[in-house]
Design an enzyme around this catalytic site. Structure first.
Site, PDB file in Angstrom:
ATOM      1  N   HIS A  18      43.407  29.465  56.881  1.00 20.35           N
ATOM      2  CA  HIS A  18      42.958  30.864  56.913  1.00 20.35           C
ATOM      3  C   HIS A  18      42.657  31.294  58.351  1.00 20.35           C
ATOM      4  O   HIS A  18      43.041  32.383  58.788  1.00 20.35           O
ATOM      5  CB  HIS A  18      41.700  31.048  56.053  1.00 20.35           C
ATOM      6  N   LYS A  42      34.751  34.772  37.734  1.00 21.36           N
ATOM      7  CA  LYS A  42      34.809  33.417  38.292  1.00 21.36           C
ATOM      8  C   LYS A  42      33.537  33.102  39.053  1.00 21.36           C
ATOM      9  O   LYS A  42      33.014  33.937  39.776  1.00 21.36           O
ATOM     10  CB  LYS A  42      35.990  33.309  39.273  1.00 21.36           C
ATOM     11  N   ARG A  91      52.237  29.803  52.650  1.00 23.86           N
ATOM     12  CA  ARG A  91      52.496  28.390  52.928  1.00 23.86           C
ATOM     13  C   ARG A  91      53.878  27.971  52.447  1.00 23.86           C
ATOM     14  O   ARG A  91      54.462  27.035  52.978  1.00 23.86           O
ATOM     15  CB  ARG A  91      51.447  27.517  52.238  1.00 23.86           C
ATOM     16  N   SER A 129      42.428  25.687  49.318  1.00 25.98           N
ATOM     17  CA  SER A 129      41.006  25.754  48.965  1.00 25.98           C
ATOM     18  C   SER A 129      40.709  24.979  47.685  1.00 25.98           C
ATOM     19  O   SER A 129      39.682  24.313  47.583  1.00 25.98           O
ATOM     20  CB  SER A 129      40.564  27.210  48.802  1.00 25.98           C
TER      21      SER A 129
END
Length: 150
Positions: A18, A42, A91, A129
């Site tokens: 990040h 969440k 990515r 993450s």
């Protein structure tokens, strides 16, 4: 007029990948707002306030970067910030497919908003993450993946 971009995400946690996107994004944008989205469905693994502080500390030398949290639609938040761009890191091709769909949704809500993709630097592409959370949850050392100490 300044070119302002938001870099939205949960950043649970904020990784070296990040940070790579933010720092490289500064070559394109005058200002980057790291926007931590609050997902009411969440529960975060890492404390939000602590994460904001850690991100700010890791980017203290970049005066044109700020960190905020927000609720609601990212496209609407961008409008409130005066941001015309969303910055996202990719990515791999799986990331592209996912992010491309989100970009179309954001554009349908805010016609003035453009999504800009940067490819993550090769040494950082394996950092995720969710993997970091899993390693940390079971007592593993995650320091090599983060631009700060937990």
């Amino acid at each position: 007029m300044k070119n302002i971009a938001i870099f939205p995400g949960s950043f649970d946690p904020f990784t070296k990948g990040h940070q790579d996107i933010v720092v490289r994004g500064l070559a394109v944008f005058d200002e980057i707002i790291i926007a931590i989205g609050i997902n009411t469905t969440k529960e975060r693994y890492f404390n939000l306030e602590k994460m904001i502080t850690k991100i700010e500390q890791s980017l203290v030398n970049y005066k044109n970067v700020s960190v905020v949290s927000y609720e609601g639609l990212t496209a609407e938040f961008a409008k409130k910030c005066g941001a015309k761009f969303i910055l996202r890191g990719l990515r791999n091709t799986t990331d592209f497919e996912y992010e491309n769909a989100i970009a179309y949704g954001n554009k349908s809500i805010n016609q003035d908003l453009e999504t800009i993709f940067l490819i993550t630097s090769p040494p950082l592409t394996s950092i995720s993450s969710s993997i970091i959370r899993e390693i940390h949850k079971f007592g593993g050392n995650v320091d090599e993946f983060l631009p700060y100490k937990l």
